[in-house]
Design an enzyme around this catalytic site. Structure first.
Site, PDB file in Angstrom:
ATOM      1  CB  CYS A  82      36.813  15.640 -26.774  1.00 30.91           C
ATOM      2  SG  CYS A  82      37.540  13.887 -27.924  1.00 30.91           S
ATOM      3  CD1 TRP A  84      37.325  15.752 -35.324  1.00 29.39           C
ATOM      4  CD2 TRP A  84      39.060  14.795 -33.765  1.00 29.39           C
ATOM      5  NE1 TRP A  84      38.002  15.606 -35.634  1.00 29.39           N
ATOM      6  CE2 TRP A  84      39.100  14.894 -35.422  1.00 29.39           C
ATOM      7  CE3 TRP A  84      40.213  14.214 -33.136  1.00 29.39           C
ATOM      8  CZ2 TRP A  84      40.408  14.799 -36.540  1.00 29.39           C
ATOM      9  CZ3 TRP A  84      40.866  13.462 -34.339  1.00 29.39           C
ATOM     10  CH2 TRP A  84      40.839  14.043 -35.802  1.00 29.39           C
ATOM     11  CD  GLU A 123      41.121  25.007 -42.390  1.00 29.73           C
ATOM     12  OE1 GLU A 123      41.698  24.354 -41.489  1.00 29.73           O
ATOM     13  OE2 GLU A 123      40.648  25.837 -42.697  1.00 29.73           O
ATOM     14  CG  HIS A 134      62.521  24.559 -59.209  1.00 31.54           C
ATOM     15  ND1 HIS A 134      63.341  24.459 -59.721  1.00 31.54           N
ATOM     16  CD2 HIS A 134      62.710  25.942 -58.995  1.00 31.54           C
ATOM     17  CE1 HIS A 134      64.417  25.336 -59.977  1.00 31.54           C
ATOM     18  NE2 HIS A 134      63.705  26.296 -59.490  1.00 31.54           N
ATOM     19  CE  LYS A 193      38.210  27.878 -34.082  1.00 29.87           C
ATOM     20  NZ  LYS A 193      38.180  28.651 -35.489  1.00 29.87           N
ATOM     21  CE  LYS A 241      41.123  29.892 -42.515  1.00 30.24           C
ATOM     22  NZ  LYS A 241      41.699  29.120 -41.761  1.00 30.24           N
ATOM     23  CD  GLU A 246      44.602  31.457 -43.589  1.00 27.78           C
ATOM     24  OE1 GLU A 246      43.934  30.841 -42.605  1.00 27.78           O
ATOM     25  OE2 GLU A 246      45.593  30.198 -42.969  1.00 27.78           O
ATOM     26  CG  ASN A 304      38.384  16.068 -24.142  1.00 31.82           C
ATOM     27  OD1 ASN A 304      37.299  15.644 -24.420  1.00 31.82           O
ATOM     28  ND2 ASN A 304      37.771  17.489 -23.633  1.00 31.82           N
ATOM     29  N   GLY A 305      41.930  14.283 -24.391  1.00 31.47           N
ATOM     30  CA  GLY A 305      43.114  13.466 -23.873  1.00 31.47           C
ATOM     31  C   GLY A 305      43.460  12.034 -24.630  1.00 31.47           C
ATOM     32  NE  ARG A 361      36.762  21.184 -27.403  1.00 29.66           N
ATOM     33  CZ  ARG A 361      37.623  22.290 -26.773  1.00 29.66           C
ATOM     34  NH1 ARG A 361      37.523  22.866 -26.299  1.00 29.66           N
ATOM     35  NH2 ARG A 361      38.469  21.268 -26.724  1.00 29.66           N
TER      36      ARG A 361
END
Length: 595
Positions: free
Chosen positions: A2, A77, A486, A502, A590, A483, A479, A103-104, A27
């Protein structure tokens, strides 16, 4: 995750909050709101589950209301409670006199809520943050001072917080922090607080960061309290971030801009570090002792960068290395003679910060690799190395990954020289190779522009992707898969190429996209043949002769870094074709400040 902004300014607070909240959009958020004091003393709360534009519309409907300079704002968020207007911040107490943004996480919210409800408080939402409003309300009964009330209320809370509290009538604002970032600044235009410097950077020259347990009143004298006692404010830090750093200019989205910035920022990072690599000075200047093993802790992209650095330490220094997902660190047993490398772009990643408190790092020196030298992680660590990527607005990391790899690799080479595990001559040759990385990234960008669009056209209807690599190529494949999932919301699995037989080989059928990051491992060709024989559609990123020829140094200990750019371009291009928002992927933020 947030975002918070608060101000007491000489002009209407709405003018600052609307700009600051836009600066916090990157964010990630699913609702936004403000509490503003009108000239008559009343506080008006405006909240929406739309974007900032929806809040602008609400503010426009209040054009006849004259506001003072006191106000608080928030981008949320969701964690506790669904995405609704009622659940959006700011929250209020029973009287409407206290408005809070938070926030938290309040870990004992359920027990506090039950206690407050029995005492007669009425709750409007299931959100844990609302508990704070009623706690402060209780402490203000009988005319209690706002700052004292905030301190006493928080003494009953377990969890993490960065909060801003607006008092109706007086327009006073108190802010407090524990385990979540918050900074304050005094300027000629007034006083500001924010969870992210981006929100207020346009108006400030310097700022002060709250330590855990601090409560500060936003006034020109900044009444600063810790554990209920008035203390001197900490030293101020310079603000080097300006709005022009985050303008789009001619780009359609931030991710495109930040992908293109990578050669430049890579060169800048190297210019700042390279002189201390081959002589060991970069490591020695940190003041850390020699280590016999390395533990890397991170999440997501930062963990992928950490794996690149881990591979380098193993191959060059013959040192044992473990890499740990931060959210699982509590189960780890610390090794003797261990250095803990904690990697976090924001330096506020809650899982990484909690890992720093776990037994995994007991007795170990902690080295933070972050893009924010003023972050909580930086303050907790024994030493800090900045990746110096500059502002990154796109939620999906791009240039911060490259800068983490470069700065982490340079530092570890320097450490190995200082510990006599690598000769100065060998390090000098590696420095020469590092100097070529910016040009390699620029060349990779040129290749990607031509090679990726036809691949995207072919794969636009693909349900999912498999990314494979071996050795130093594997973290880059991971990575690339991250990406793609996401940005496109398509499944993408990364696995070591040798692991295909496997289990993951069952996923391969005719036309299944297989993205191969080729770092020159001799056994990789056999693994590629395994998927090709099952009808997989192979795309290789590697040296000359590959589908996307972007790797010109397969022996580099930091791996095929040139593959980074086409992997990012593939994810972005496919996402745009599918109509996705590449700067603000759904459900993601973010700076991940919740566990």
């Amino acid at each position: 995750m947030c975002g918070i902004i608060a101000c007491r300014t000489h002009r209407p607070a709405s003018e600052y909050l609307r700009i600051g909240l836009r600066r916090l959009e990157y964010r990630g958020y699913d609702s936004v709101g403000v509490a503003l004091q009108a000239v008559g003393g009343d506080v008006l709360r405006l909240r929406t589950i739309g974007r900032i534009n929806s809040l602008e519309t609400l503010l426009g409907q209040c054009a006849e209301t004259e506001f003072t300079g006191a106000g608080i704002g928030h981008t949320r968020w969701a964690t506790h409670g669904s995405v609704t207007e009622d659940n959006a911040h700011p929250h209020a107490d029973c009287t409407g006199e206290i408005s809070v943004v938070h926030n938290g996480i309040i870990e004992n919210a359920a027990s506090l809520r039950a206690e407050l409800a029995c005492a007669g408080h009425s709750f409007a939402t299931p959100v844990d943050s609302e508990v704070l409003c009623h706690l402060i309300e209780d402490e203000r009964l009988g005319g209690g001072d706002l700052v004292d009330a905030v301190h006493k209320a928080l003494s009953r809370v377990q969890g993490s917080w960065a909060i801003a509290v607006l008092e109706e009538g007086t327009g006073r604002i108190a802010v407090a922090a524990k385990g979540s970032p918050l900074l304050v600044a005094h300027t000629d235009q007034g006083d500001f607080a924010a969870s992210d410097i981006a929100a207020i950077a346009d108006w400030i020259d310097e700022f002060r960061v709250l330590e855990d347990g601090d409560v500060v009143e936003l006034t020109n004298t900044q009444r600063w309290c810790h554990a209920g006692v008035v203390v001197s404010p900490p030293m101020a830090s310079r603000c080097d971030w300006r709005s022009e750093d985050v303008e789009l200019h001619d780009y359609t989205d931030y991710m495109a801009k930040e992908i293109d910035e990578q050669p430049h920022v890579a060169a800048r990072v190297l210019d700042g570090l390279i002189g201390g690599v081959a002589n060991g000075r970069l490591w020695n200047d940190l003041g850390l002792p020699a280590f016999g093993r390395l533990q890397v802790i991170g999440c997501g992209t930062s963990l992928n960068a950490g794996n690149v650095i881990a591979n380098l330490v193993r191959s060059l220094g013959a040192l044992p290395v473990t890499t740990v997902v931060a959210s699982e660190a509590a189960a780890q047993v610390p090794d003797p003679d261990q250095l803990c490398l904690a990697v976090s772009q924001s330096g506020e990643t809650a899982d990484v910060l909690r890992a720093m408190e776990s037994s995994a790092v007991d007795g170990s020196y902690v080295l933070a690799l972050t893009n924010n030298s003023h972050s909580t992680l930086a303050r907790l660590a024994d030493a800090v190395i900045e990746c110096s990527a500059g502002p990154e607005i796109g939620v999906a990391a791009s240039k911060t990954f490259v800068c983490q790899v470069i700065s982490g690799s340079a530092l570890m080479i320097s450490a190995l020289v200082a510990m006599n595990r690598l000769s100065a001559g060998a390090a000098t040759r590696l420095v020469d190779d590092l100097r070529r990385v910016p040009d390699q990234l620029a060349a990779a960008s040129t290749v990607a522009r031509g090679a990726i669009p036809p691949i995207v056209d072919e794969f636009v209807d693909a349900d999912g992707f498999i990314f494979i690599g071996r050795g130093s190529g594997l973290p880059y494949a991971a990575e690339g898969a991250l990406k793609l999932k996401e940005l496109t919301y398509r499944w993408a699995e990364c696995c070591p190429a040798g692991e295909l037989k496997h289990g993951p080989l069952a996923l391969v059928g005719p036309g299944t996209p297989i993205v191969v990051v080729d770092s020159g491992e001799p056994k990789l060709a056999c693994n590629v043949a395994e998927v090709a024989s099952r009808g997989g559609r192979i795309v290789t990123l590697g040296p000359a002769g590959s589908s996307v020829p972007v790797v010109d140094n397969v022996s580099a200990p930091w791996g095929p870094i040139g593959a980074t750019v086409p992997l990012q371009v593939l994810a972005r291009s496919l996402a745009l074709t599918l109509g996705r928002d590449v700067d603000k992927p759904r459900n993601l933020a973010k700076s991940v400040t919740v566990e």
